[in-house]
Design a protein around this motif. Sequence first.
Motif, short mmCIF file in Angstrom:
data_model
loop_
_atom_site.label_atom_id
_atom_site.label_comp_id
_atom_site.label_asym_id
_atom_site.label_seq_id
_atom_site.Cartn_x
_atom_site.Cartn_y
_atom_site.Cartn_z
N ALA A 152 4.27 -10.55 -11.63
CA ALA A 152 5.03 -9.46 -11.03
C ALA A 152 4.26 -8.86 -9.86
O ALA A 152 4.82 -8.62 -8.78
CB ALA A 152 5.34 -8.38 -12.08
N ALA A 153 2.97 -8.65 -10.05
CA ALA A 153 2.14 -8.08 -8.98
C ALA A 153 2.13 -8.99 -7.76
O ALA A 153 2.20 -8.52 -6.61
CB ALA A 153 0.72 -7.86 -9.49
N SER A 154 2.08 -10.29 -7.97
CA SER A 154 2.05 -11.23 -6.85
C SER A 154 3.36 -11.18 -6.07
O SER A 154 3.37 -11.33 -4.84
CB SER A 154 1.77 -12.65 -7.33
N TYR A 155 4.47 -10.96 -6.77
CA TYR A 155 5.76 -10.87 -6.08
C TYR A 155 5.85 -9.58 -5.26
O TYR A 155 6.40 -9.58 -4.15
CB TYR A 155 6.91 -10.94 -7.08
N PHE A 156 5.34 -8.48 -5.79
CA PHE A 156 5.33 -7.24 -5.01
C PHE A 156 4.51 -7.41 -3.72
O PHE A 156 4.92 -6.95 -2.65
CB PHE A 156 4.74 -6.09 -5.84
N THR A 190 4.49 2.77 -9.24
CA THR A 190 3.06 2.67 -9.52
C THR A 190 2.61 1.22 -9.58
O THR A 190 1.56 0.85 -9.03
CB THR A 190 2.73 3.39 -10.85
N LEU A 191 3.41 0.37 -10.21
CA LEU A 191 3.10 -1.06 -10.26
C LEU A 191 3.10 -1.65 -8.85
O LEU A 191 2.22 -2.45 -8.51
CB LEU A 191 4.12 -1.79 -11.15
N ALA A 192 4.07 -1.25 -8.02
CA ALA A 192 4.14 -1.74 -6.65
C ALA A 192 2.87 -1.39 -5.88
O ALA A 192 2.25 -2.24 -5.23
CB ALA A 192 5.36 -1.17 -5.94
N LYS A 193 2.46 -0.15 -5.98
CA LYS A 193 1.25 0.31 -5.29
C LYS A 193 0.02 -0.46 -5.76
O LYS A 193 -0.79 -0.94 -4.95
CB LYS A 193 1.06 1.81 -5.52
N ASN A 194 -0.12 -0.58 -7.07
CA ASN A 194 -1.28 -1.27 -7.65
C ASN A 194 -1.30 -2.76 -7.30
O ASN A 194 -2.35 -3.40 -7.38
CB ASN A 194 -1.32 -1.08 -9.16
N SER A 195 -0.13 -3.28 -6.91
CA SER A 195 -0.02 -4.69 -6.55
C SER A 195 -0.31 -4.94 -5.07
O SER A 195 -0.32 -6.09 -4.64
CB SER A 195 1.39 -5.20 -6.88
N GLY A 196 -0.49 -3.86 -4.30
CA GLY A 196 -0.77 -4.02 -2.88
C GLY A 196 0.44 -3.86 -1.99
O GLY A 196 0.38 -4.16 -0.79
N SER A 197 1.56 -3.38 -2.53
CA SER A 197 2.75 -3.17 -1.71
C SER A 197 2.55 -1.98 -0.77
O SER A 197 2.01 -0.94 -1.17
CB SER A 197 3.97 -2.89 -2.60
N THR A 198 3.01 -2.13 0.47
CA THR A 198 2.93 -1.03 1.44
C THR A 198 4.32 -0.45 1.69
O THR A 198 4.70 -0.21 2.84
CB THR A 198 2.31 -1.50 2.77
N PHE A 199 5.09 -0.26 0.62
CA PHE A 199 6.43 0.33 0.77
C PHE A 199 6.30 1.76 1.30
O PHE A 199 5.27 2.43 1.12
CB PHE A 199 7.19 0.29 -0.55
N ASN A 200 7.35 2.24 1.95
CA ASN A 200 7.27 3.49 2.70
C ASN A 200 8.15 4.62 2.16
O ASN A 200 8.42 5.59 2.87
CB ASN A 200 7.61 3.22 4.17
N GLY A 201 8.56 4.47 0.91
CA GLY A 201 9.35 5.53 0.31
C GLY A 201 10.48 4.98 -0.52
O GLY A 201 10.49 3.80 -0.90
N VAL A 202 11.46 5.85 -0.79
CA VAL A 202 12.59 5.47 -1.64
C VAL A 202 13.88 6.10 -1.10
O VAL A 202 13.86 7.09 -0.38
CB VAL A 202 12.40 5.96 -3.10
N LEU A 203 14.96 5.45 -1.45
CA LEU A 203 16.28 6.05 -1.32
C LEU A 203 16.87 5.97 -2.70
O LEU A 203 17.41 4.95 -3.10
CB LEU A 203 17.12 5.29 -0.29
N CYS A 204 16.69 7.03 -3.46
CA CYS A 204 16.91 7.01 -4.91
C CYS A 204 18.21 7.73 -5.26
O CYS A 204 18.38 8.90 -4.91
CB CYS A 204 15.72 7.67 -5.60
N GLY A 205 19.10 7.03 -5.92
CA GLY A 205 20.39 7.63 -6.28
C GLY A 205 20.52 7.93 -7.74
O GLY A 205 20.04 8.94 -8.25
N ARG A 206 21.15 7.00 -8.46
CA ARG A 206 21.53 7.27 -9.86
C ARG A 206 20.35 7.60 -10.76
O ARG A 206 20.50 8.37 -11.72
CB ARG A 206 22.30 6.05 -10.41
#
Length: 327
Positions: A230-234, A262-278
């Motif tokens: 999972a971490a490698s995919y992130f 948290t998993l995304a961050k720990n995997s090295g993802s540089t995502f820039n936020g969320v658009l969170c609905g439901r």
Amino acid sequence: MVELTTNKLEALKRLSDENGVIGALAIDQRGSLKKMIAAHSNEIGDAGVIDFKKLISEELTPYSTSILLDPEYGLPAAKVRDKNAGLLVAYEKTGYDATDVGRLPDLLSEWSVKRLKEAGADAVKFLLYYDVDQSEEINDYKHVYMERVGSECVAEDIPFFLEIVTYDAEIADAKSKEYAKVKPHKVIEAMREFSKPQYHVDVLKVEVPVDMNFVEGYAKGEAVYSQEEAASYFKEQSQATGLPFIFLSAGVSAKLFQETLTLAKNSGSTFNGVLCGRATWKDGVAPFAADGEKAGRDWLQNTGKRNIEELNAVLRKTASPWFDKVN
């Protein structure tokens, strides 16, 4: 790396916090929201959908950097949002024809990017259903369609947020173990495609690359991916694009979405936020529909607010600034 005009840069700042992280609230649902409300009350029609969106906007935008709404039911909610919250507006028709094997995109025929901008949008969002492995004819149609939308946004000098929801034309159940096995490929390759310059996308709104319900340690049943896989995919997802990208919540629980970031961050993802609905507001539909506005407002002021504040606390620790990805 994306090149931004001055107007696009200023618009993105209005949609983000001071650190360049997008903590946006999504309530552009139309057909699905009607069904959610109808499950608890048969007496609330279109007016109830509008009122629920207004409640969400009033109560939760003080804790969000921006809000995503639709022009069909959402513009009254845009008028009551917090003065510091930016505005994204959806440009696509809701849902898709279940008999349509290609899940082809369709615009709201009475709107244009120009009109959405005049209605106050800081950015335009378009939702595209995409299967990278579908026929060349279907996918080429989608490529051309997104080129058109991107060109419209360039002409109006407004940011283009492309939301990609992946699927497999041969797998009916997107929540199945079978689909979980192919999801990383679908998500990552879709991001790679729409990061190409001809689409003029400024921000990608995407799914996480795994189904968290099948990740070792999170799965209730049999796991499809180990935590290392999972971490490698992130990480691979993050490396597939030079554009800013944000995660959608896909209707999972608030707690699971926070754990996912948290998993995304720990995997090295540089995502820039969320658009969170439901994940933020879905459990507020029942008290609103069954017991009225006051019950809905009480839920939002307590549980809804707590969901966003907890998400914001996780975002501060996990999300990267989009400033690093733009010129």
